[in-house]
Write an enzyme that holds these catalytic residues in place. Sequence first.
Site, mmCIF file in Angstrom:
data_model
loop_
_atom_site.group_PDB
_atom_site.id
_atom_site.type_symbol
_atom_site.label_atom_id
_atom_site.label_comp_id
_atom_site.label_asym_id
_atom_site.label_seq_id
_atom_site.Cartn_x
_atom_site.Cartn_y
_atom_site.Cartn_z
ATOM 1 N N ASP A 12 50.820 26.126 28.449
ATOM 2 C CA ASP A 12 51.909 25.157 28.252
ATOM 3 C C ASP A 12 53.243 25.655 28.789
ATOM 4 O O ASP A 12 54.306 25.302 28.284
ATOM 5 C CB ASP A 12 52.084 24.792 26.764
ATOM 6 C CG ASP A 12 50.785 24.336 26.142
ATOM 7 O OD1 ASP A 12 50.079 23.557 26.805
ATOM 8 O OD2 ASP A 12 50.473 24.754 25.027
ATOM 9 N N HIS A 40 47.793 19.238 31.234
ATOM 10 C CA HIS A 40 49.043 19.475 31.949
ATOM 11 C C HIS A 40 49.827 18.181 31.928
ATOM 12 O O HIS A 40 49.266 17.109 32.164
ATOM 13 C CB HIS A 40 48.771 19.852 33.405
ATOM 14 C CG HIS A 40 48.162 21.193 33.542
ATOM 15 N ND1 HIS A 40 47.886 21.767 34.740
ATOM 16 C CD2 HIS A 40 47.788 22.081 32.623
ATOM 17 C CE1 HIS A 40 47.367 22.957 34.556
ATOM 18 N NE2 HIS A 40 47.291 23.170 33.269
#
Length: 430
Positions: A12, A40
């Site tokens: 992340d 994503h």
Amino acid sequence: MVKAVVGANWGDEGKGKITDMLAREADIIIRYQGGANAGHTIVNNYGKFALHTLPSGVFYGHTTSIIGNGVALNIPLLIKEIEGLVERGVPKPKLLVSDRCQIVMPYHILFDAYEEERLAGKAFGSTKSGIAPFYSDKYAKIGFQVSELFDDAVLKEKLERVLVQKNVLIEHLYHKPALDAGELLKTLQEYRDMIAPYVCDVSAFLAQALKENKTILLEGQLGTLKDPDHGIYPMVTSSSTLAGYGAIGAGLPPYEIRQIVTVCKAYSSAVGAGAFVSEIFGDEADELRRRGGDGGEYDATTGRPRRMGWFDCVASKYGCRLQGTTDVAFTVLDVLGYLDEIPVCVGYEIDGEVTTDFPVTVKLEKAKPVLKNLPGWKCEIRGIKKFEDLPENCRRYVEFVEEQIGFPITMISNGPSRDDIIYRESPLKK
Ligand code: GDP
């Protein structure tokens, strides 16, 4: 020329945005490990998207997207993801899937759920995507390659053989109904029809692309600290998150990887259990979580709130080293503009001694953060295009982090979109 975009930490970090940005200048973008267990997030002219299996280059007309052999391929999810893009006006991507890619079987997902139920509360925080059972089977040599879908006789015989073993666990360990080979065969035949248009000998395709001097991007999932060998084992993922694995998971010569862009976020976040030395709690964490990323730090796949912390120089220095970093992309810096002072973790205290070397898990569990407060800049930095134009304290923050981690920060991301990027000349870049 092959470039890799990978994460230094727990994932992340903003790899999706950096990949999407670099994809403008690339011909081919490849996912080489992991599965649909992480996501994503990408913001571009089509809107905001959470991608799970497709590489972050799918939004450009000029690129070819590839799912490499190292990926855990969930076929129905991939097809759903493609349909989801097309429905929202994105042109249908040019997609190739390796014939050596292995398939996430319906029972892999069941096993994740059953195991979590069995461990009741003592589980690792799996995303229940079947990733760990998938990779266990791959290395136990009872996985199914995409290529095997195209031979019914072989498929049937193998399914019957593998199910004998699976059904023992299902019936006797988990006390659930046994699986039927005939039904699974039908499911796999549906999978075959879904994936058939995309199947390709990817390593041969890439060898040809290299001859033609194409630019190839390897897109990593998660980050160094989730690597099964070099991460915080056992709170890791099941496939290597390192750029080096890109050669294997895509089918490329390792020496072709010339640039390794390691993405570091200006603060820390983590999903799932495991040591997180610079973690913060309470209101301090809530505020950073709420302001973080683009609309808050919540997991792109599960929606779970992420654990939050200050930037960790120890973990990031280690994370960058293991990736073989040539460039650091430092992201989400704009988010820190609300703080008077910004704490940074500069060392770990373990049994009374301070170290800047990231330790093995047993020692990591005992580590306490050594924090240093840097002055904040207290303003909005989105829209700024040049490093010199950033507020002085903001530049100092970047320079301090660079000095601590020892790898050149050549890109700074100050907003979620493609154009929110500042290129910088680093004194560490020879
Ligand atoms: P990935 O898995 O590494 O791609 O990371 P995420 O999907 O969690 O992306 C991080 C989040 O931050 C996403 O919501 C991005 O849109 C957002 N993001 C990326 N770069 C920046 C940035 O520089 N500033 C802000 N505010 N958000 C960013």
